[in-house]
Design a protein around this motif. Structure first.
Motif, PDB file in Angstrom:
ATOM      1  N   UNK A  29     -91.652  83.302 -20.594  1.00 37.47           N
ATOM      2  CA  UNK A  29     -92.722  82.314 -20.412  1.00 37.47           C
ATOM      3  C   UNK A  29     -93.288  82.277 -18.993  1.00 37.47           C
ATOM      4  N   UNK A  30     -92.511  82.646 -18.005  1.00 38.28           N
ATOM      5  CA  UNK A  30     -93.018  82.639 -16.626  1.00 38.28           C
ATOM      6  C   UNK A  30     -94.082  83.707 -16.408  1.00 38.28           C
ATOM      7  N   UNK A  31     -94.067  84.766 -17.224  1.00 39.94           N
ATOM      8  CA  UNK A  31     -95.095  85.804 -17.105  1.00 39.94           C
ATOM      9  C   UNK A  31     -96.488  85.231 -17.349  1.00 39.94           C
ATOM     10  N   UNK A  32     -96.596  84.239 -18.193  1.00 41.57           N
ATOM     11  CA  UNK A  32     -97.889  83.604 -18.459  1.00 41.57           C
ATOM     12  C   UNK A  32     -98.419  82.874 -17.228  1.00 41.57           C
ATOM     13  N   UNK A  33     -97.564  82.673 -16.233  1.00 41.76           N
ATOM     14  CA  UNK A  33     -97.970  81.915 -15.048  1.00 41.76           C
ATOM     15  C   UNK A  33     -98.065  82.770 -13.793  1.00 41.76           C
ATOM     16  N   UNK A  34     -97.969  84.076 -13.940  1.00 40.72           N
ATOM     17  CA  UNK A  34     -98.053  84.951 -12.771  1.00 40.72           C
ATOM     18  C   UNK A  34     -99.384  84.821 -12.029  1.00 40.72           C
ATOM     19  N   UNK A  35    -100.419  84.429 -12.738  1.00 41.61           N
ATOM     20  CA  UNK A  35    -101.726  84.254 -12.105  1.00 41.61           C
ATOM     21  C   UNK A  35    -101.653  83.252 -10.948  1.00 41.61           C
ATOM     22  N   UNK A  36    -100.703  82.326 -11.010  1.00 44.23           N
ATOM     23  CA  UNK A  36    -100.559  81.313  -9.963  1.00 44.23           C
ATOM     24  C   UNK A  36    -100.211  81.916  -8.604  1.00 44.23           C
ATOM     25  N   UNK A  37     -99.635  83.106  -8.609  1.00 46.17           N
ATOM     26  CA  UNK A  37     -99.281  83.747  -7.343  1.00 46.17           C
ATOM     27  C   UNK A  37    -100.508  84.035  -6.493  1.00 46.17           C
ATOM     28  N   UNK A  38    -101.678  84.161  -7.117  1.00 48.59           N
ATOM     29  CA  UNK A  38    -102.919  84.369  -6.358  1.00 48.59           C
ATOM     30  C   UNK A  38    -103.166  83.212  -5.388  1.00 48.59           C
ATOM     31  N   UNK A  39    -102.690  82.026  -5.717  1.00 51.99           N
ATOM     32  CA  UNK A  39    -102.844  80.884  -4.817  1.00 51.99           C
ATOM     33  C   UNK A  39    -102.090  81.109  -3.508  1.00 51.99           C
ATOM     34  N   UNK A  40    -101.044  81.908  -3.555  1.00 50.65           N
ATOM     35  CA  UNK A  40    -100.237  82.170  -2.368  1.00 50.65           C
ATOM     36  C   UNK A  40    -100.602  83.480  -1.683  1.00 50.65           C
ATOM     37  N   UNK A  41    -101.079  84.441  -2.448  1.00 53.28           N
ATOM     38  CA  UNK A  41    -101.365  85.759  -1.878  1.00 53.28           C
ATOM     39  C   UNK A  41    -102.822  85.934  -1.503  1.00 53.28           C
ATOM     40  N   UNK A  42    -103.707  85.186  -2.119  1.00 56.67           N
ATOM     41  CA  UNK A  42    -105.128  85.424  -1.937  1.00 56.67           C
ATOM     42  C   UNK A  42    -105.530  86.704  -2.661  1.00 56.67           C
ATOM     43  N   UNK A  43    -106.764  87.098  -2.525  1.00 55.78           N
ATOM     44  CA  UNK A  43    -107.257  88.297  -3.205  1.00 55.78           C
ATOM     45  C   UNK A  43    -106.969  89.575  -2.422  1.00 55.78           C
TER      46      UNK A  43
END
Length: 115
Positions: A29-43
């Motif tokens: 289920x955490x794979x569905x939330x990997x997009x949230x890492x963009x908040x920390x890494x930026x583009x």
């Protein structure tokens, strides 16, 4: 957001990315939330996404889930033959740009007959 943290990340690697679509609800289920890492890494931080089972529909889910949008993209379809899998580990030579190390292991002339 901690800018020091962002500067220390050179790339984010996701293995078994097909789980974002196929098993994202119950198995990973955490794979569905990997997009949230963009908040920390930026583009500006590269996301390297790997999977050996990815139909077009699943690819589209992965693409949208990880917010790739209009970012540069390289795709490598190695096919389904797993007899030639090998693992390569080495020390980074290009610490400031590790994608250059990845490119060093690829054949110089990639085409439809490349192994």
């Amino acid at each position: 957001m901690d800018v020091t943290f962002r500067r220390r990340i050179q790339a984010l690697i996701v293995d078994k990315a097909h789980c974002i679509d196929e098993w994202g609800e119950e198995f990973c289920p955490m794979y569905k939330q990997l997009y949230r890492l963009r908040n920390f890494t930026g583009q500006e931080v590269s996301f390297v996404v790997c999977t050996v089972t990815c139909a077009t529909r699943t690819f589209n889910v992965i693409w949208n889930s990880l917010s790739f949008r209009h970012r540069p993209f390289w795709g490598l379809d190695a096919g389904c033959d797993r007899n030639n899998l090998f693992y390569l580990t080495c020390t980074l030579k290009n610490v400031s740009n590790p994608i250059l190390d990845v490119l060093d292991i690829l054949p110089a002339d990639l085409n439809e007959t490349s192994d």
